[in-house]
Motif scaffolding. Structure first.
Motif, PDB file in Angstrom:
ATOM      1  N   GLU A  17       0.833  -1.198   0.000  1.00 51.88           N
ATOM      2  CA  GLU A  17       0.000   0.000   0.000  1.00 51.88           C
ATOM      3  C   GLU A  17       0.875   1.259   0.000  1.00 51.88           C
ATOM      4  O   GLU A  17       1.698   1.467   0.888  1.00 51.88           O
ATOM      5  CB  GLU A  17      -0.919  -0.003   1.231  1.00 51.88           C
ATOM      6  CG  GLU A  17      -1.649   1.293   1.499  1.00 51.88           C
ATOM      7  CD  GLU A  17      -2.571   1.701   0.364  1.00 51.88           C
ATOM      8  OE1 GLU A  17      -2.554   2.900   0.026  1.00 51.88           O
ATOM      9  OE2 GLU A  17      -3.289   0.839  -0.166  1.00 51.88           O
ATOM     10  N   ARG A  18       0.685   2.098  -1.023  1.00 47.42           N
ATOM     11  CA  ARG A  18       1.529   3.283  -1.175  1.00 47.42           C
ATOM     12  C   ARG A  18       1.455   4.217   0.016  1.00 47.42           C
ATOM     13  O   ARG A  18       2.437   4.872   0.386  1.00 47.42           O
ATOM     14  CB  ARG A  18       1.132   4.024  -2.450  1.00 47.42           C
ATOM     15  CG  ARG A  18       2.012   5.221  -2.760  1.00 47.42           C
ATOM     16  CD  ARG A  18       1.618   5.875  -4.068  1.00 47.42           C
ATOM     17  NE  ARG A  18       2.453   7.039  -4.365  1.00 47.42           N
ATOM     18  CZ  ARG A  18       2.304   7.811  -5.425  1.00 47.42           C
ATOM     19  NH1 ARG A  18       1.330   7.532  -6.299  1.00 47.42           N
ATOM     20  NH2 ARG A  18       3.103   8.840  -5.622  1.00 47.42           N
ATOM     21  N   SER A  19       0.300   4.293   0.638  1.00 48.49           N
ATOM     22  CA  SER A  19       0.128   5.193   1.775  1.00 48.49           C
ATOM     23  C   SER A  19       1.064   4.860   2.928  1.00 48.49           C
ATOM     24  O   SER A  19       1.363   5.724   3.759  1.00 48.49           O
ATOM     25  CB  SER A  19      -1.319   5.137   2.278  1.00 48.49           C
ATOM     26  OG  SER A  19      -2.228   5.497   1.261  1.00 48.49           O
ATOM     27  N   TYR A  20       1.518   3.606   2.964  1.00 52.91           N
ATOM     28  CA  TYR A  20       2.350   3.169   4.077  1.00 52.91           C
ATOM     29  C   TYR A  20       3.763   2.816   3.640  1.00 52.91           C
ATOM     30  O   TYR A  20       4.424   1.964   4.219  1.00 52.91           O
ATOM     31  CB  TYR A  20       1.661   2.013   4.807  1.00 52.91           C
ATOM     32  CG  TYR A  20       0.272   2.405   5.250  1.00 52.91           C
ATOM     33  CD1 TYR A  20       0.085   3.588   5.961  1.00 52.91           C
ATOM     34  CD2 TYR A  20      -0.841   1.652   4.919  1.00 52.91           C
ATOM     35  CE1 TYR A  20      -1.180   4.009   6.336  1.00 52.91           C
ATOM     36  CE2 TYR A  20      -2.111   2.068   5.297  1.00 52.91           C
ATOM     37  CZ  TYR A  20      -2.273   3.246   6.002  1.00 52.91           C
ATOM     38  OH  TYR A  20      -3.530   3.666   6.371  1.00 52.91           O
ATOM     39  N   GLY A 101      -0.104  -5.667   5.123  1.00 54.32           N
ATOM     40  CA  GLY A 101      -1.383  -5.836   4.455  1.00 54.32           C
ATOM     41  C   GLY A 101      -2.416  -4.790   4.792  1.00 54.32           C
ATOM     42  O   GLY A 101      -3.602  -4.960   4.462  1.00 54.32           O
ATOM     43  N   SER A 102      -2.023  -3.697   5.415  1.00 53.94           N
ATOM     44  CA  SER A 102      -2.982  -2.673   5.819  1.00 53.94           C
ATOM     45  C   SER A 102      -3.423  -1.826   4.630  1.00 53.94           C
ATOM     46  O   SER A 102      -2.690  -1.649   3.660  1.00 53.94           O
ATOM     47  CB  SER A 102      -2.373  -1.765   6.892  1.00 53.94           C
ATOM     48  OG  SER A 102      -2.081  -2.487   8.069  1.00 53.94           O
ATOM     49  N   THR A 103      -4.614  -1.293   4.744  1.00 53.50           N
ATOM     50  CA  THR A 103      -5.154  -0.342   3.774  1.00 53.50           C
ATOM     51  C   THR A 103      -5.595   0.898   4.540  1.00 53.50           C
ATOM     52  O   THR A 103      -5.727   0.865   5.776  1.00 53.50           O
ATOM     53  CB  THR A 103      -6.358  -0.921   3.019  1.00 53.50           C
ATOM     54  OG1 THR A 103      -7.458  -1.061   3.940  1.00 53.50           O
ATOM     55  CG2 THR A 103      -6.029  -2.277   2.413  1.00 53.50           C
ATOM     56  N   PRO A 104      -5.848   2.009   3.851  1.00 55.26           N
ATOM     57  CA  PRO A 104      -6.321   3.206   4.562  1.00 55.26           C
ATOM     58  C   PRO A 104      -7.599   2.974   5.362  1.00 55.26           C
ATOM     59  O   PRO A 104      -7.866   3.705   6.316  1.00 55.26           O
ATOM     60  CB  PRO A 104      -6.547   4.210   3.423  1.00 55.26           C
ATOM     61  CG  PRO A 104      -5.573   3.789   2.366  1.00 55.26           C
ATOM     62  CD  PRO A 104      -5.569   2.285   2.428  1.00 55.26           C
ATOM     63  N   ASP A 105      -8.382   1.967   5.000  1.00 54.31           N
ATOM     64  CA  ASP A 105      -9.637   1.707   5.699  1.00 54.31           C
ATOM     65  C   ASP A 105      -9.459   0.887   6.973  1.00 54.31           C
ATOM     66  O   ASP A 105     -10.310   0.954   7.874  1.00 54.31           O
ATOM     67  CB  ASP A 105     -10.616   0.974   4.775  1.00 54.31           C
ATOM     68  CG  ASP A 105     -11.061   1.835   3.607  1.00 54.31           C
ATOM     69  OD1 ASP A 105     -11.124   3.077   3.792  1.00 54.31           O
ATOM     70  OD2 ASP A 105     -11.313   1.283   2.521  1.00 54.31           O
ATOM     71  N   ASN A 106      -8.376   0.105   7.056  1.00 53.90           N
ATOM     72  CA  ASN A 106      -8.265  -0.794   8.211  1.00 53.90           C
ATOM     73  C   ASN A 106      -6.950  -0.688   8.972  1.00 53.90           C
ATOM     74  O   ASN A 106      -6.704  -1.457   9.895  1.00 53.90           O
ATOM     75  CB  ASN A 106      -8.473  -2.250   7.783  1.00 53.90           C
ATOM     76  CG  ASN A 106      -7.370  -2.747   6.854  1.00 53.90           C
ATOM     77  OD1 ASN A 106      -6.284  -2.180   6.765  1.00 53.90           O
ATOM     78  ND2 ASN A 106      -7.651  -3.836   6.144  1.00 53.90           N
ATOM     79  N   ALA A 107      -6.080   0.254   8.602  1.00 56.01           N
ATOM     80  CA  ALA A 107      -4.729   0.307   9.178  1.00 56.01           C
ATOM     81  C   ALA A 107      -4.749   0.432  10.691  1.00 56.01           C
ATOM     82  O   ALA A 107      -3.977  -0.243  11.382  1.00 56.01           O
ATOM     83  CB  ALA A 107      -3.948   1.460   8.559  1.00 56.01           C
ATOM     84  N   ARG A 110      -6.142  -2.973  12.436  1.00 51.14           N
ATOM     85  CA  ARG A 110      -5.294  -4.160  12.397  1.00 51.14           C
ATOM     86  C   ARG A 110      -3.867  -3.879  12.854  1.00 51.14           C
ATOM     87  O   ARG A 110      -3.037  -4.777  12.903  1.00 51.14           O
ATOM     88  CB  ARG A 110      -5.276  -4.763  10.996  1.00 51.14           C
ATOM     89  CG  ARG A 110      -4.555  -3.944   9.929  1.00 51.14           C
ATOM     90  CD  ARG A 110      -4.633  -4.658   8.592  1.00 51.14           C
ATOM     91  NE  ARG A 110      -3.982  -5.954   8.630  1.00 51.14           N
ATOM     92  CZ  ARG A 110      -4.189  -6.934   7.767  1.00 51.14           C
ATOM     93  NH1 ARG A 110      -5.065  -6.769   6.788  1.00 51.14           N
ATOM     94  NH2 ARG A 110      -3.559  -8.080   7.860  1.00 51.14           N
TER      95      ARG A 110
END
Length: 282
Positions: A17-20, A101-107, A110
């Motif tokens: 994920e680019r955000s992270y 495996g995190s996304t902006p919706d669940n970082a 989790r």
């Protein structure tokens, strides 16, 4: 006096994920700290240090379980290292380390919650604790840290921590054009700079040095690395009273040996990373 150091090193890779992307080098920094810190502990050396190095793709439950196991072992010190990217919950009240495996919706949901880490350390069986942090945040999390927000804000977690903090938290630009950020665990980061300073030592310093003595040299390394990219907004964390954890100063050992006429065999023994060293008098 109870001896021994439990060292728990967590370098969490947030995945593709680019955000992270701020966590991309976290695993490398974790391995360096796990390799170097044990032999530098002044009153125990590597032989008295139990190391737990978490795999970068571990989930938050695995990280927390390992931390609680280490905290449950009686000893002199519990030192925990967190390397990677931090996020806050939508209300800006809680902080977490981004896990794989995190996304902006669940970082946040989790991730490894900051208060879980601190709680495990506070309730551990060691006499002393230290939380070493090398992390970055995105814009929103950085804004929440700067805002503070009173007792319910994440800024209070860094300003009035229940455990001593040492390290640096910086804002991550996310790869803005014309800028290459210094990433946690990467070249010029707090963790890698600390390793470099410990490996070279502090010329003219005492045989045992703590965070207060090491901090200027470590930050000088960080600032040098960031000079090309432009400085990033950052919070520098120093333990109260400069910290009680003592590390070996290799420069002092080299200086002491330089004026002595010793055989190569004896020098080799004195240089060994795991040679026991008595702590300074109280």
């Amino acid at each position: 006096m109870v001896s021994g150091v439990d060292l728990v090193v967590i370098g969490a890779d947030g995945g593709p994920e680019r955000s992270y992307g701020g966590s991309a080098m976290a695993a490398q920094g974790a391995r360096l700290l796990a390799d170097v810190l044990p032999g530098m502990c002044f009153d125990t050396g590597a032989a008295g240090c139990r190391v737990t190095l978490l795999e970068p793709e571990a989930d938050a439950n695995r990280m927390l379980t390992a931390l609680r196991e280490a905290a449950g072992r009686g000893g002199r010190w519990l030192v925990v290292c967190l390397i990677g990217q931090l996020v806050t919950d939508p209300k800006g009240r809680r902080l977490a380390l981004v896990t794989g495996g995190s996304t902006p919706d669940n970082a946040y949901r989790r991730g490894l919650a900051w208060d879980w880490v601190v709680s495990a350390m506070v309730h551990g069986d060691q006499e002393e604790t230290l939380l070493l942090v090398d992390a970055v945040t995105d814009r929103d999390t950085w804004t929440a840290l700067e805002r503070g927000g009173g007792e319910d804000g994440v800024g209070e977690l860094l300003s009035y921590s229940r455990v001593p903090l040492w390290g640096r938290v910086a804002r991550h630009s996310g790869g803005r054009r014309g800028r290459t950020d210094v990433l946690p665990g990467g070249e010029g980061s707090f963790s890698r700079s600390l390793v470099r300073v410990l490996e070279h030592g502090l010329p003219g310093g005492p045989a045992a040095v703590g965070p207060r003595e090491l901090q200027p040299a470590v930050l000088a390394q960080v600032e040098q690395a960031e000079a090309a990219a432009g400085p990033a907004p950052a919070r520098v964390l120093v333990p109260p009273q400069g910290g009680r954890l003592l590390m070996r100063n290799r420069a002092a050992v080299r200086g002491a040996l330089a004026g002595l006429s010793l055989s190569e065999e004896l020098l080799a023994v004195l240089w060994r990373e795991n040679a026991p060293t008595d702590p300074p008098s109280a």
